[in-house]
Design a protein around this motif. Structure first.
Motif, PDB file in Angstrom:
ATOM      1  N   VAL A 232      -8.291  -3.866   0.222  1.00 11.60           N
ATOM      2  CA  VAL A 232      -8.121  -2.382   0.866  1.00 11.60           C
ATOM      3  C   VAL A 232      -9.113  -1.705   1.687  1.00 11.60           C
ATOM      4  O   VAL A 232      -8.888  -1.112   2.578  1.00 11.60           O
ATOM      5  CB  VAL A 232      -7.764  -1.467  -0.464  1.00 11.60           C
ATOM      6  CG1 VAL A 232      -7.253   0.088  -0.242  1.00 11.60           C
ATOM      7  CG2 VAL A 232      -6.396  -2.253  -1.033  1.00 11.60           C
TER       8      VAL A 232
ATOM      9  N   THR B  12      -8.637  -7.496  -4.454  1.00 10.31           N
ATOM     10  CA  THR B  12      -7.746  -6.526  -4.129  1.00 10.31           C
ATOM     11  C   THR B  12      -8.303  -5.290  -3.609  1.00 10.31           C
ATOM     12  O   THR B  12      -8.218  -4.583  -2.561  1.00 10.31           O
ATOM     13  CB  THR B  12      -6.815  -5.990  -5.282  1.00 10.31           C
ATOM     14  OG1 THR B  12      -5.725  -7.057  -5.640  1.00 10.31           O
ATOM     15  CG2 THR B  12      -5.861  -4.792  -4.794  1.00 10.31           C
TER      16      THR B  12
ATOM     17  N   ILE C 267       0.825  -1.017  -0.113  1.00 14.97           N
ATOM     18  CA  ILE C 267       0.116  -0.041  -0.034  1.00 14.97           C
ATOM     19  C   ILE C 267       0.826   1.201  -0.110  1.00 14.97           C
ATOM     20  O   ILE C 267       1.677   1.404   0.764  1.00 14.97           O
ATOM     21  CB  ILE C 267      -0.958  -0.045   1.191  1.00 14.97           C
ATOM     22  CG1 ILE C 267      -1.904  -1.225   1.057  1.00 14.97           C
ATOM     23  CG2 ILE C 267      -1.623   1.211   1.394  1.00 14.97           C
ATOM     24  CD1 ILE C 267      -2.853  -1.268   2.343  1.00 14.97           C
TER      25      ILE C 267
ATOM     26  N   THR D  56       1.092   5.625  -0.867  1.00 13.97           N
ATOM     27  CA  THR D  56       0.314   6.788  -0.943  1.00 13.97           C
ATOM     28  C   THR D  56       0.791   7.965  -1.868  1.00 13.97           C
ATOM     29  O   THR D  56       1.979   7.909  -2.173  1.00 13.97           O
ATOM     30  CB  THR D  56       0.152   7.644   0.254  1.00 13.97           C
ATOM     31  OG1 THR D  56       1.282   7.946   0.773  1.00 13.97           O
ATOM     32  CG2 THR D  56      -0.527   6.519   1.419  1.00 13.97           C
TER      33      THR D  56
ATOM     34  N   TYR E 129      -8.629  -3.112   4.929  1.00 15.74           N
ATOM     35  CA  TYR E 129      -7.478  -2.509   5.483  1.00 15.74           C
ATOM     36  C   TYR E 129      -7.780  -0.935   6.198  1.00 15.74           C
ATOM     37  O   TYR E 129      -7.414  -0.513   6.918  1.00 15.74           O
ATOM     38  CB  TYR E 129      -6.308  -2.470   4.698  1.00 15.74           C
ATOM     39  CG  TYR E 129      -5.145  -1.434   4.764  1.00 15.74           C
ATOM     40  CD1 TYR E 129      -4.061  -1.848   5.922  1.00 15.74           C
ATOM     41  CD2 TYR E 129      -5.171  -0.070   4.328  1.00 15.74           C
ATOM     42  CE1 TYR E 129      -3.209  -1.002   6.403  1.00 15.74           C
ATOM     43  CE2 TYR E 129      -3.985   0.776   4.868  1.00 15.74           C
ATOM     44  CZ  TYR E 129      -3.199   0.543   5.452  1.00 15.74           C
ATOM     45  OH  TYR E 129      -2.215   1.230   5.928  1.00 15.74           O
TER      46      TYR E 129
ATOM     47  N   ILE F 215      -4.608   6.486  -1.247  1.00 12.18           N
ATOM     48  CA  ILE F 215      -3.936   5.252  -1.232  1.00 12.18           C
ATOM     49  C   ILE F 215      -4.077   4.471  -2.658  1.00 12.18           C
ATOM     50  O   ILE F 215      -4.976   4.372  -3.006  1.00 12.18           O
ATOM     51  CB  ILE F 215      -4.545   4.548   0.061  1.00 12.18           C
ATOM     52  CG1 ILE F 215      -4.303   4.879   1.362  1.00 12.18           C
ATOM     53  CG2 ILE F 215      -4.024   2.963  -0.045  1.00 12.18           C
ATOM     54  CD1 ILE F 215      -5.157   4.482   2.521  1.00 12.18           C
TER      55      ILE F 215
ATOM     56  N   VAL G 189      -2.754   0.823  -4.866  1.00 10.63           N
ATOM     57  CA  VAL G 189      -2.096  -0.399  -4.652  1.00 10.63           C
ATOM     58  C   VAL G 189      -2.272  -1.031  -6.075  1.00 10.63           C
ATOM     59  O   VAL G 189      -3.182  -0.750  -7.015  1.00 10.63           O
ATOM     60  CB  VAL G 189      -2.970  -1.508  -3.925  1.00 10.63           C
ATOM     61  CG1 VAL G 189      -2.946  -1.096  -2.345  1.00 10.63           C
ATOM     62  CG2 VAL G 189      -4.456  -1.765  -4.344  1.00 10.63           C
TER      63      VAL G 189
END
Length: 153
Positions: A118, A114, A3, A5, A121, A105, A107
């Protein structure tokens, strides 16, 4: 899953627009349409210092076009397109979106889980979505990423 940013100022995407109300498979149909007519907007695409296209975006918005997340992550608008310069005008049959600037964020899209991983998360870490999620394909590598806005700039 790694992950990361980043901050991205407001940007323009010109593409083919559709909605979840268009039925199953509508996103693939939009991409097929955008890809088969890409020559109509290729000259508008933003380029990097090497002359390569900067980005291919599957941009999303709620139905109000305020770039909020899809309703229940199931209902909303999708724009299959390419990042363009801000002064670009969409030709007939194409749609221009000006996406607000956000801190994201992001990924790499590893599999069909996915997105939900996230979101889990983010919930587990007290991070809220600040807007609609976007798909990004890097033209140089062909890799796909998912961008989750966490703070409006």
């Amino acid at each position: 899953m790694k992950i990361e940013t980043c901050k991205k100022e407001s940007f323009v995407v010109i593409g083919k627009e559709g909605a979840t109300t268009d039925g199953a498979g509508f996103i693939q149909k939009l991409w097929d349409e955008a890809n088969s007519h890409f020559g109509e907007i290729a000259h508008l695409a933003k380029k990097d210092e090497d002359g390569n296209i900067s980005g291919i975006w599957g941009a999303m918005s709620d139905f109000s076009r305020s770039f909020q997340p899809w309703e229940g992550f199931q209902k909303g608008l999708y724009l299959a397109g390419v990042e363009c310069n801000e002064d670009a005008k969409a030709p007939d049959g194409w749609t221009k979106w000006v996406i607000p600037g956000y801190e994201y964020i992001y990924v790499e899209r590893e599999n069909d889980n996915t997105f939900s991983e996230v979101i889990r998360y983010m919930k587990g870490n007290g991070i809220a979505l600040a807007g609609a999620v976007h798909d990004f394909t890097c033209p140089k590598t062909g890799k796909g990423y998912i961008f989750f806005p966490i703070r409006k700039l």
